[in-house]
Design a protein around this motif. Sequence first.
Motif, PDB file in Angstrom:
ATOM      1  N   LEU A   4       2.724   5.882  -6.900  1.00  0.00           N
ATOM      2  CA  LEU A   4       1.961   6.616  -8.302  1.00  0.00           C
ATOM      3  C   LEU A   4       2.948   8.065  -9.061  1.00  0.00           C
ATOM      4  O   LEU A   4       2.023   7.619 -10.003  1.00  0.00           O
ATOM      5  N   GLU A  50      -4.312   7.658  -6.929  1.00  0.00           N
ATOM      6  CA  GLU A  50      -4.362   8.669  -6.228  1.00  0.00           C
ATOM      7  C   GLU A  50      -5.099   9.491  -5.208  1.00  0.00           C
ATOM      8  O   GLU A  50      -4.224   9.467  -3.786  1.00  0.00           O
ATOM      9  N   ARG A  51      -6.185   9.688  -5.175  1.00  0.00           N
ATOM     10  CA  ARG A  51      -7.198  10.380  -4.327  1.00  0.00           C
ATOM     11  C   ARG A  51      -7.226   9.224  -3.543  1.00  0.00           C
ATOM     12  O   ARG A  51      -8.001   9.306  -2.198  1.00  0.00           O
ATOM     13  N   ARG A  52      -7.873   8.304  -3.880  1.00  0.00           N
ATOM     14  CA  ARG A  52      -8.198   7.012  -3.365  1.00  0.00           C
ATOM     15  C   ARG A  52      -7.160   6.317  -2.340  1.00  0.00           C
ATOM     16  O   ARG A  52      -7.241   5.910  -1.425  1.00  0.00           O
ATOM     17  N   PRO A 105       0.513  -1.448   0.161  1.00  0.00           N
ATOM     18  CA  PRO A 105      -0.101   0.156   0.317  1.00  0.00           C
ATOM     19  C   PRO A 105       0.637   1.339   0.324  1.00  0.00           C
ATOM     20  O   PRO A 105       0.692   2.310  -0.746  1.00  0.00           O
ATOM     21  N   GLN A 106       1.827   1.262   0.888  1.00  0.00           N
ATOM     22  CA  GLN A 106       3.150   2.471   0.555  1.00  0.00           C
ATOM     23  C   GLN A 106       3.637   2.660  -0.530  1.00  0.00           C
ATOM     24  O   GLN A 106       3.763   4.053  -0.752  1.00  0.00           O
ATOM     25  N   ARG A 131       1.451   4.558  -2.697  1.00  0.00           N
ATOM     26  CA  ARG A 131       1.064   5.786  -3.114  1.00  0.00           C
ATOM     27  C   ARG A 131       2.099   6.516  -2.572  1.00  0.00           C
ATOM     28  O   ARG A 131       2.220   7.603  -3.835  1.00  0.00           O
ATOM     29  N   PHE A 132       4.008   6.013  -2.789  1.00  0.00           N
ATOM     30  CA  PHE A 132       4.633   6.781  -3.109  1.00  0.00           C
ATOM     31  C   PHE A 132       5.183   6.737  -4.620  1.00  0.00           C
ATOM     32  O   PHE A 132       5.987   7.658  -4.777  1.00  0.00           O
TER      33      PHE A 132
END
Length: 164
Positions: free
Chosen positions: A97, A162-164, A90-91, A94-95
């Motif tokens: 994307l 990215e918002r999700r 998950p991280q 996030r990093f």
Amino acid sequence: MRGLPDLVLILLVFFGGQVTLNNIGAMTGLWGYVEVSQFAAGAGTIGVIFGAYFTETFRGAIMAIPRGQIEAGLSCGMHKSLIFRHIIGPQMIRFGLPGFTNNWLVQLKTTALVSVIGLQDLVYNAFTAWRSTGQLFTFMAAAFAIYLLLTGVSDLLFRAVERR
């Protein structure tokens, strides 16, 4: 400044790769004449180039995760697959994307370079239509609009992810 080196590599693989394969085949006698298709040269070259870019993007994203979080997962008794699924994955997304989005959009635009070796892509077809009608601006504007639509939709989708 990615465009010019990518173009040189595509041309090198298409023209030089075919010559190299045929020279090796002639010297060893293992195969006869080999013709590298336009699609194979274009797709292979773009795949290798952007495979390296995407790999580096995700390597950097994994390295951005604090080591203490992984150690915390190990201390809780989590297996490596569980750590990857619940902590690293998950991280990493996030990093990574933003860099992934950038590479995706550049790759989408780089596909226009394969028209140089004669692969019938959007730009090649626009030039073909121009030669038969003489209306270069019309067909290049249509190609521009299609690329703009593709990149715009891709950008919107990645922003939503990215918002999700």
